[in-house]
Scaffold this motif. Structure first.
Motif, PDB file in Angstrom:
ATOM      1  N   ASN A  66       0.817  -1.218   0.000  1.00  0.00           N
ATOM      2  CA  ASN A  66       0.000   0.000   0.000  1.00  0.00           C
ATOM      3  C   ASN A  66       0.849   1.266   0.000  1.00  0.00           C
ATOM      4  O   ASN A  66       0.502   2.261  -0.649  1.00  0.00           O
ATOM      5  CB  ASN A  66      -0.938   0.017   1.212  1.00  0.00           C
ATOM      6  CG  ASN A  66      -2.056  -0.996   1.079  1.00  0.00           C
ATOM      7  OD1 ASN A  66      -2.403  -1.409  -0.025  1.00  0.00           O
ATOM      8  ND2 ASN A  66      -2.616  -1.420   2.203  1.00  0.00           N
ATOM      9  N   GLU A  67       1.962   1.235   0.736  1.00  0.00           N
ATOM     10  CA  GLU A  67       2.849   2.401   0.790  1.00  0.00           C
ATOM     11  C   GLU A  67       3.427   2.695  -0.597  1.00  0.00           C
ATOM     12  O   GLU A  67       3.473   3.845  -1.030  1.00  0.00           O
ATOM     13  CB  GLU A  67       3.973   2.130   1.786  1.00  0.00           C
ATOM     14  CG  GLU A  67       4.838   3.327   2.091  1.00  0.00           C
ATOM     15  CD  GLU A  67       5.938   3.016   3.095  1.00  0.00           C
ATOM     16  OE1 GLU A  67       6.651   3.964   3.462  1.00  0.00           O
ATOM     17  OE2 GLU A  67       6.097   1.854   3.484  1.00  0.00           O
ATOM     18  N   ALA A  68       3.842   1.653  -1.296  1.00  0.00           N
ATOM     19  CA  ALA A  68       4.384   1.828  -2.643  1.00  0.00           C
ATOM     20  C   ALA A  68       3.308   2.309  -3.604  1.00  0.00           C
ATOM     21  O   ALA A  68       3.558   3.156  -4.469  1.00  0.00           O
ATOM     22  CB  ALA A  68       4.985   0.508  -3.138  1.00  0.00           C
ATOM     23  N   ARG A  69       2.099   1.773  -3.463  1.00  0.00           N
ATOM     24  CA  ARG A  69       1.001   2.200  -4.342  1.00  0.00           C
ATOM     25  C   ARG A  69       0.648   3.659  -4.123  1.00  0.00           C
ATOM     26  O   ARG A  69       0.386   4.400  -5.069  1.00  0.00           O
ATOM     27  CB  ARG A  69      -0.224   1.307  -4.126  1.00  0.00           C
ATOM     28  CG  ARG A  69      -0.110  -0.045  -4.806  1.00  0.00           C
ATOM     29  CD  ARG A  69      -1.419  -0.822  -4.747  1.00  0.00           C
ATOM     30  NE  ARG A  69      -1.691  -1.321  -3.412  1.00  0.00           N
ATOM     31  CZ  ARG A  69      -1.152  -2.433  -2.911  1.00  0.00           C
ATOM     32  NH1 ARG A  69      -0.326  -3.149  -3.635  1.00  0.00           N
ATOM     33  NH2 ARG A  69      -1.444  -2.828  -1.696  1.00  0.00           N
ATOM     34  N   GLU A  70       0.651   4.095  -2.857  1.00  0.00           N
ATOM     35  CA  GLU A  70       0.338   5.493  -2.555  1.00  0.00           C
ATOM     36  C   GLU A  70       1.406   6.424  -3.131  1.00  0.00           C
ATOM     37  O   GLU A  70       1.100   7.476  -3.697  1.00  0.00           O
ATOM     38  CB  GLU A  70       0.214   5.683  -1.042  1.00  0.00           C
ATOM     39  CG  GLU A  70      -0.021   7.120  -0.594  1.00  0.00           C
ATOM     40  CD  GLU A  70      -1.290   7.741  -1.155  1.00  0.00           C
ATOM     41  OE1 GLU A  70      -1.352   8.988  -1.196  1.00  0.00           O
ATOM     42  OE2 GLU A  70      -2.209   7.005  -1.558  1.00  0.00           O
ATOM     43  N   ALA A  71       2.681   6.031  -2.998  1.00  0.00           N
ATOM     44  CA  ALA A  71       3.766   6.845  -3.553  1.00  0.00           C
ATOM     45  C   ALA A  71       3.647   6.933  -5.068  1.00  0.00           C
ATOM     46  O   ALA A  71       3.834   8.003  -5.667  1.00  0.00           O
ATOM     47  CB  ALA A  71       5.112   6.255  -3.163  1.00  0.00           C
ATOM     48  N   LEU A  72       3.311   5.817  -5.707  1.00  0.00           N
ATOM     49  CA  LEU A  72       3.156   5.803  -7.159  1.00  0.00           C
ATOM     50  C   LEU A  72       1.964   6.662  -7.587  1.00  0.00           C
ATOM     51  O   LEU A  72       2.032   7.393  -8.574  1.00  0.00           O
ATOM     52  CB  LEU A  72       2.976   4.368  -7.653  1.00  0.00           C
ATOM     53  CG  LEU A  72       2.859   4.182  -9.163  1.00  0.00           C
ATOM     54  CD1 LEU A  72       4.124   4.664  -9.877  1.00  0.00           C
ATOM     55  CD2 LEU A  72       2.602   2.721  -9.504  1.00  0.00           C
ATOM     56  N   ARG A  73       0.883   6.604  -6.814  1.00  0.00           N
ATOM     57  CA  ARG A  73      -0.307   7.410  -7.131  1.00  0.00           C
ATOM     58  C   ARG A  73       0.033   8.896  -7.073  1.00  0.00           C
ATOM     59  O   ARG A  73      -0.323   9.669  -7.972  1.00  0.00           O
ATOM     60  CB  ARG A  73      -1.438   7.099  -6.148  1.00  0.00           C
ATOM     61  CG  ARG A  73      -2.737   7.869  -6.438  1.00  0.00           C
ATOM     62  CD  ARG A  73      -3.722   7.752  -5.299  1.00  0.00           C
ATOM     63  NE  ARG A  73      -3.223   8.343  -4.071  1.00  0.00           N
ATOM     64  CZ  ARG A  73      -3.166   9.666  -3.844  1.00  0.00           C
ATOM     65  NH1 ARG A  73      -3.550  10.518  -4.781  1.00  0.00           N
ATOM     66  NH2 ARG A  73      -2.717  10.125  -2.702  1.00  0.00           N
ATOM     67  N   ARG A  74       0.774   9.313  -6.026  1.00  0.00           N
ATOM     68  CA  ARG A  74       1.148  10.726  -5.902  1.00  0.00           C
ATOM     69  C   ARG A  74       2.049  11.157  -7.062  1.00  0.00           C
ATOM     70  O   ARG A  74       1.886  12.245  -7.613  1.00  0.00           O
ATOM     71  CB  ARG A  74       1.867  10.970  -4.564  1.00  0.00           C
ATOM     72  CG  ARG A  74       0.958  10.983  -3.360  1.00  0.00           C
ATOM     73  CD  ARG A  74       1.649  11.605  -2.143  1.00  0.00           C
ATOM     74  NE  ARG A  74       2.957  11.032  -1.897  1.00  0.00           N
ATOM     75  CZ  ARG A  74       3.189  10.003  -1.093  1.00  0.00           C
ATOM     76  NH1 ARG A  74       2.197   9.406  -0.470  1.00  0.00           N
ATOM     77  NH2 ARG A  74       4.429   9.565  -0.899  1.00  0.00           N
ATOM     78  N   THR A  75       2.980  10.291  -7.415  1.00  0.00           N
ATOM     79  CA  THR A  75       3.873  10.611  -8.532  1.00  0.00           C
ATOM     80  C   THR A  75       3.083  10.749  -9.829  1.00  0.00           C
ATOM     81  O   THR A  75       3.295  11.689 -10.605  1.00  0.00           O
ATOM     82  CB  THR A  75       4.946   9.509  -8.684  1.00  0.00           C
ATOM     83  OG1 THR A  75       5.710   9.456  -7.480  1.00  0.00           O
ATOM     84  CG2 THR A  75       5.865   9.798  -9.862  1.00  0.00           C
TER      85      THR A  75
END
Length: 202
Positions: A101-110
């Motif tokens: 989830n942390e990686a997905r959130e970072a990717l979403r923000r990017t």
């Protein structure tokens, strides 16, 4: 952090903490000197004393972020083979990406900041600054190996770009469903990339 802790921090530390916090809250925008000074509780004159330009401030913030992400610089641990040291360094870059989830959130923000719509000029500048700092960091690691004789002289800029492209791909994979062990897959990918660089294929 208590008020006593905050009072004991130097004005330079308070400025860096405030700026790093603001960058974390909105990575697409470069915080203004006035906003950082207000957040840190110092005057703009005090901020300018420590950081004469906004670029000097951002360079110090990014250096601090990378030092936190990658303390100790394993590239200097000569008890390990060059191959393992370089992979350890790349893993430290990946450490801030998280997993699941942390990686997905970072990717979403990017994606929302830099891809979904045309980025603002401020967002573009911020991204290029971060990218330049990362490129410089990887080139430094490679130059250490060249000095040791573990890596032949060559275009470290091109090599660093290749390694960072691999890291970006691994970061993307962290946000996607995986059919195999993520750690095993990452290790194989990173070692293959490093072997390509050390073997002169890149």
């Amino acid at each position: 952090m208590t008020e006593a802790d905050d009072a004991q921090r130097s004005s330079r530390d308070r400025i860096l903490i405030a700026a790093a916090t603001m960058v974390g809250e909105n990575p697409a925008e470069r915080p203004s000197v006035r906003a950082v000074a207000a957040r840190a509780g110092v005057s703009t004159g005090s901020l300018r004393h420590h950081f004469p330009t906004q670029r000097a401030l951002m360079d110090a913030v990014l250096a601090g972020i990378y030092a936190h992400i990658a303390p100790g610089e394993p590239i200097h641990d000569t008890t390990l083979p060059a191959r393992e040291r370089l992979v350890a360094c790349l893993r430290q870059i990946l450490a801030h990406a998280g997993t699941g989830n942390e990686a997905r959130e970072a990717l979403r923000r990017t994606y929302e900041t830099f891809i979904a719509s045309e980025p603002t000029e401020a967002a573009r500048r911020t991204y290029l600054e971060v990218e330049g700092q990362m490129q410089h960091r990887v080139e430094h690691w490679l130059s250490v190996l060249v000095e040791e004789g573990a890596l032949a002289e060559g275009d470290n800029g091109r090599r660093a770009k290749f390694l960072l492209t691999v890291v970006n791909g691994v970061t993307l994979e962290r946000a996607l469903p995986a059919s195999e062990s993520l750690l095993e897959s990452e290790a194989a990918t990173l070692f293959a990339a490093v072997d390509g660089v050390l073997g002169g294929c890149v």
